[in-house]
Scaffold this motif. Structure first.
Motif, PDB file in Angstrom:
ATOM      1  N   GLY A 143     -21.979  -5.268  43.843  1.00  0.00           N
ATOM      2  CA  GLY A 143     -21.733  -5.142  45.273  1.00  0.00           C
ATOM      3  C   GLY A 143     -21.762  -6.448  46.049  1.00  0.00           C
ATOM      4  N   PHE A 144     -20.994  -7.428  45.591  1.00  0.00           N
ATOM      5  CA  PHE A 144     -20.896  -8.709  46.278  1.00  0.00           C
ATOM      6  C   PHE A 144     -19.445  -8.902  46.721  1.00  0.00           C
ATOM      7  CE2 PHE A 144     -24.316  -9.153  43.141  1.00  0.00           C
ATOM      8  CZ  PHE A 144     -25.367  -9.612  43.927  1.00  0.00           C
ATOM      9  N   PRO A 145     -19.119  -8.667  47.990  1.00  0.00           N
ATOM     10  CA  PRO A 145     -17.725  -8.785  48.429  1.00  0.00           C
ATOM     11  C   PRO A 145     -17.189 -10.201  48.218  1.00  0.00           C
ATOM     12  CG  PRO A 145     -19.210  -8.641  50.325  1.00  0.00           C
ATOM     13  CD  PRO A 145     -20.020  -8.328  49.105  1.00  0.00           C
ATOM     14  N   GLY A 146     -15.995 -10.268  47.634  1.00  0.00           N
ATOM     15  CA  GLY A 146     -15.382 -11.557  47.350  1.00  0.00           C
ATOM     16  C   GLY A 146     -15.717 -12.109  45.984  1.00  0.00           C
ATOM     17  N   TRP A 147     -16.526 -11.391  45.212  1.00  0.00           N
ATOM     18  CA  TRP A 147     -16.920 -11.840  43.882  1.00  0.00           C
ATOM     19  C   TRP A 147     -16.393 -10.899  42.784  1.00  0.00           C
ATOM     20  CZ3 TRP A 147     -20.413 -16.014  42.717  1.00  0.00           C
ATOM     21  CH2 TRP A 147     -20.875 -16.714  43.842  1.00  0.00           C
ATOM     22  N   GLY A 148     -15.428 -10.055  43.109  1.00  0.00           N
ATOM     23  CA  GLY A 148     -15.029  -8.990  42.201  1.00  0.00           C
ATOM     24  C   GLY A 148     -14.571  -9.444  40.826  1.00  0.00           C
ATOM     25  N   ILE A 149     -13.736 -10.480  40.752  1.00  0.00           N
ATOM     26  CA  ILE A 149     -13.251 -10.947  39.451  1.00  0.00           C
ATOM     27  C   ILE A 149     -14.391 -11.556  38.644  1.00  0.00           C
ATOM     28  CG2 ILE A 149     -11.724 -12.584  38.278  1.00  0.00           C
ATOM     29  CD1 ILE A 149     -10.325 -10.109  39.421  1.00  0.00           C
ATOM     30  N   TYR A 150     -15.200 -12.382  39.282  1.00  0.00           N
ATOM     31  CA  TYR A 150     -16.369 -12.948  38.590  1.00  0.00           C
ATOM     32  C   TYR A 150     -17.286 -11.832  38.102  1.00  0.00           C
ATOM     33  CZ  TYR A 150     -20.738 -15.501  37.840  1.00  0.00           C
ATOM     34  OH  TYR A 150     -21.898 -16.014  37.296  1.00  0.00           O
ATOM     35  N   ASN A 151     -17.561 -10.856  38.976  1.00  0.00           N
ATOM     36  CA  ASN A 151     -18.377  -9.712  38.564  1.00  0.00           C
ATOM     37  C   ASN A 151     -17.805  -9.078  37.313  1.00  0.00           C
ATOM     38  OD1 ASN A 151     -19.774 -10.102  40.950  1.00  0.00           O
ATOM     39  ND2 ASN A 151     -19.017  -8.272  41.960  1.00  0.00           N
ATOM     40  N   ALA A 152     -16.479  -8.859  37.317  1.00  0.00           N
ATOM     41  CA  ALA A 152     -15.827  -8.185  36.194  1.00  0.00           C
ATOM     42  C   ALA A 152     -16.004  -8.971  34.897  1.00  0.00           C
ATOM     43  CB  ALA A 152     -14.347  -7.974  36.493  1.00  0.00           C
ATOM     44  N   LYS A 204     -13.601  -9.626  56.421  1.00  0.00           N
ATOM     45  CA  LYS A 204     -14.782 -10.142  57.113  1.00  0.00           C
ATOM     46  C   LYS A 204     -16.011 -10.176  56.211  1.00  0.00           C
ATOM     47  CE  LYS A 204     -17.696  -9.379  61.207  1.00  0.00           C
ATOM     48  NZ  LYS A 204     -18.949  -9.439  60.433  1.00  0.00           N
ATOM     49  N   GLU A 205     -16.226  -9.110  55.406  1.00  0.00           N
ATOM     50  CA  GLU A 205     -17.430  -9.044  54.577  1.00  0.00           C
ATOM     51  C   GLU A 205     -17.472 -10.201  53.570  1.00  0.00           C
ATOM     52  OE1 GLU A 205     -16.353  -4.970  55.992  1.00  0.00           O
ATOM     53  OE2 GLU A 205     -15.283  -6.596  54.978  1.00  0.00           O
ATOM     54  N   ALA A 206     -16.321 -10.499  52.976  1.00  0.00           N
ATOM     55  CA  ALA A 206     -16.267 -11.593  52.004  1.00  0.00           C
ATOM     56  C   ALA A 206     -16.487 -12.940  52.680  1.00  0.00           C
ATOM     57  CB  ALA A 206     -14.929 -11.574  51.272  1.00  0.00           C
ATOM     58  N   ARG A 207     -15.855 -13.127  53.855  1.00  0.00           N
ATOM     59  CA  ARG A 207     -16.024 -14.399  54.571  1.00  0.00           C
ATOM     60  C   ARG A 207     -17.474 -14.564  55.022  1.00  0.00           C
ATOM     61  NH1 ARG A 207     -11.251 -14.075  53.094  1.00  0.00           N
ATOM     62  NH2 ARG A 207     -12.458 -14.592  51.229  1.00  0.00           N
ATOM     63  N   ASP A 208     -18.091 -13.481  55.490  1.00  0.00           N
ATOM     64  CA  ASP A 208     -19.487 -13.555  55.932  1.00  0.00           C
ATOM     65  C   ASP A 208     -20.404 -13.946  54.778  1.00  0.00           C
ATOM     66  OD1 ASP A 208     -18.733 -12.843  58.477  1.00  0.00           O
ATOM     67  OD2 ASP A 208     -19.440 -10.770  58.340  1.00  0.00           O
ATOM     68  N   LYS A 258     -30.722  -1.055  41.794  1.00  0.00           N
ATOM     69  CA  LYS A 258     -29.546  -0.329  41.317  1.00  0.00           C
ATOM     70  C   LYS A 258     -29.953   0.848  40.442  1.00  0.00           C
ATOM     71  CE  LYS A 258     -25.200  -0.463  38.878  1.00  0.00           C
ATOM     72  NZ  LYS A 258     -24.059  -1.266  38.360  1.00  0.00           N
ATOM     73  N   ILE A 259     -30.946   0.648  39.595  1.00  0.00           N
ATOM     74  CA  ILE A 259     -31.404   1.735  38.719  1.00  0.00           C
ATOM     75  C   ILE A 259     -31.914   2.912  39.548  1.00  0.00           C
ATOM     76  CG2 ILE A 259     -33.181   2.383  37.032  1.00  0.00           C
ATOM     77  CD1 ILE A 259     -32.856  -0.519  35.917  1.00  0.00           C
ATOM     78  N   GLU A 260     -32.662   2.630  40.598  1.00  0.00           N
ATOM     79  CA  GLU A 260     -33.149   3.701  41.472  1.00  0.00           C
ATOM     80  C   GLU A 260     -31.992   4.425  42.144  1.00  0.00           C
ATOM     81  OE1 GLU A 260     -35.847   1.812  44.125  1.00  0.00           O
ATOM     82  OE2 GLU A 260     -37.394   1.471  42.590  1.00  0.00           O
ATOM     83  N   THR A 261     -30.969   3.683  42.575  1.00  0.00           N
ATOM     84  CA  THR A 261     -29.793   4.297  43.190  1.00  0.00           C
ATOM     85  C   THR A 261     -29.056   5.183  42.190  1.00  0.00           C
ATOM     86  OG1 THR A 261     -29.501   2.460  44.741  1.00  0.00           O
ATOM     87  CG2 THR A 261     -27.577   3.833  44.311  1.00  0.00           C
ATOM     88  N   LEU A 262     -28.897   4.700  40.972  1.00  0.00           N
ATOM     89  CA  LEU A 262     -28.224   5.486  39.937  1.00  0.00           C
ATOM     90  C   LEU A 262     -28.993   6.765  39.623  1.00  0.00           C
ATOM     91  CD1 LEU A 262     -27.093   2.722  37.394  1.00  0.00           C
ATOM     92  CD2 LEU A 262     -25.608   4.167  38.795  1.00  0.00           C
ATOM     93  N   GLN A 263     -30.311   6.648  39.541  1.00  0.00           N
ATOM     94  CA  GLN A 263     -31.115   7.835  39.257  1.00  0.00           C
ATOM     95  C   GLN A 263     -30.977   8.863  40.374  1.00  0.00           C
ATOM     96  OE1 GLN A 263     -34.944   5.938  38.647  1.00  0.00           O
ATOM     97  NE2 GLN A 263     -34.750   6.081  36.420  1.00  0.00           N
ATOM     98  N   GLN A 264     -30.943   8.399  41.616  1.00  0.00           N
ATOM     99  CA  GLN A 264     -30.773   9.305  42.743  1.00  0.00           C
ATOM    100  C   GLN A 264     -29.407   9.976  42.698  1.00  0.00           C
ATOM    101  OE1 GLN A 264     -32.943  10.322  45.187  1.00  0.00           O
ATOM    102  NE2 GLN A 264     -31.291  11.752  45.689  1.00  0.00           N
ATOM    103  N   GLU A 265     -28.364   9.213  42.385  1.00  0.00           N
ATOM    104  CA  GLU A 265     -27.020   9.787  42.307  1.00  0.00           C
ATOM    105  C   GLU A 265     -26.900  10.768  41.150  1.00  0.00           C
ATOM    106  OE1 GLU A 265     -24.338   6.448  42.274  1.00  0.00           O
ATOM    107  OE2 GLU A 265     -24.285   6.368  44.464  1.00  0.00           O
ATOM    108  N   LEU A 266     -27.564  10.480  40.045  1.00  0.00           N
ATOM    109  CA  LEU A 266     -27.564  11.421  38.923  1.00  0.00           C
ATOM    110  C   LEU A 266     -28.201  12.755  39.331  1.00  0.00           C
ATOM    111  CD1 LEU A 266     -28.545   9.095  35.938  1.00  0.00           C
ATOM    112  CD2 LEU A 266     -26.406  10.352  36.165  1.00  0.00           C
ATOM    113  N   ARG A 267     -29.343  12.675  40.018  1.00  0.00           N
ATOM    114  CA  ARG A 267     -30.022  13.904  40.443  1.00  0.00           C
ATOM    115  C   ARG A 267     -29.176  14.677  41.454  1.00  0.00           C
ATOM    116  NH1 ARG A 267     -34.614  10.358  40.195  1.00  0.00           N
ATOM    117  NH2 ARG A 267     -34.339   9.830  42.398  1.00  0.00           N
TER     118      ARG A 267
END
Length: 284
Positions: A143-152, A204-208, A258-267
């Motif tokens: 979840g870093f706007p403007g970093w998508g290719i690097y993230n990938a 804007k999010e990436a520039r910020d 992130k793990i806590e978020t994933l667990q919440q979404e799973l539930r």
């Protein structure tokens, strides 16, 4: 007296790679280190009987294989490989050109694959070896706007390392993914980061986030490169190295989040997730 291990480290002329090879040489290890420009390494380390500097194009398989062969010729073996070479490509997905995206993958992902392919035959023959692949917290949390290719690219490094760990286990070879957070290196400066040429002001999010990196994060990174180097040495000597290692308190905390978020979404979505299964028909 046991002979110190031989380490092969890519991307070693700056940042965490440079901190690591300096620590290794100080501790008496034998080290082969790669850089695009061998003079950069020689300038940093100088002449040392336990050190081999190698000018390598990490994206060129022939160049990588030649460096592995030179390392084996000098030291007779390789024990630990650290795939550290890489750079950050900034730009939103719409802004980033096909050429810019491919080049980032060529270095960050295919460069790592080139090293793995070149060293695995040696590791299989001697039934031992350790591969440490440097991802990033951005290879676990995207979840870093403007970093998508690097993230990938860094997610890809994590994925291929998980596969390598089970492929190579029976050959006595271990694999670890390291996810560094922010360390006080030159990674956020020119030379380690490339900006997309086609800029779109609407994002804007990436520039910020770019402004935050330039004005708040550079110079204030919480991670100490020398302590990271010591952690790598500990990892290289560990009898039971982990598959995943989050390096730095910031990386550790972001991973937990992130793990806590994933667990919440799973539930929350368990019923919908399981709604697609075939249900056996009951015969009256």
């Amino acid at each position: 007296m046991e002979t110190k291990k031989v380490w092969y480290v890519t991307g070693a002329s700056k940042g965490l790679g440079l901190a690591l090879i300096k620590k290794l040489i100080h501790d008496g290890y034998r080290v082969a280190a790669t850089s695009r420009n061998v003079s950069d390494l020689d300038k940093e380390i100088g002449s040392n009987v336990n050190f081999l500097s190698l000018g390598v194009d990490i994206a060129n398989e022939t160049s990588v294989r030649a460096s592995i062969e030179k390392t084996l010729q000098k030291f007779g073996t390789i024990d630990v490989v650290v795939n550290n070479a890489g750079y950050g490509q900034l730009g939103t997905l719409e802004e980033t050109s096909d050429e810019e995206a491919h080049e980032n993958f060529n270095v960050n992902v295919f460069g790592t694959l080139n090293v793995i392919r070149a060293v695995m035959s040696h590791f299989r023959q001697k039934k031992s070896g350790r591969i440490i692949n440097i991802s990033s917290i951005a290879g676990f949390l995207g979840g870093f706007p403007g970093w998508g290719i690097y993230n990938a690219t860094k997610f890809a490094v994590a994925g291929l390392t998980e596969a390598l760990a089970v492929e190579a286990k029976s050959h006595g070879v271990t694999a670890t993914i390291v996810y560094p957070g922010y360390f006080k290196t030159n990674f956020l400066k020119q030379g380690s980061l490339r900006l997309a040429k086609n800029r779109i002001a609407d994002y804007k999010e990436a520039r910020d986030l770019e402004v935050i990196h330039d004005t708040q994060i550079i110079g204030n990174q919480p991670g100490d490169p020398e302590k990271a180097a010591a952690a790598f040495v500990t990892l290289g000597e560990s009898k039971n190295p982990p598959l995943h290692l989050f390096l730095g308190t910031d990386s550790f905390n972001m991973a937990n989040g992130k793990i806590e978020t994933l667990q919440q979404e799973l539930r929350t979505n368990e019923a919908l997730s399981k709604s697609t299964d075939f249900v056996a028909q009951t015969v009256a």
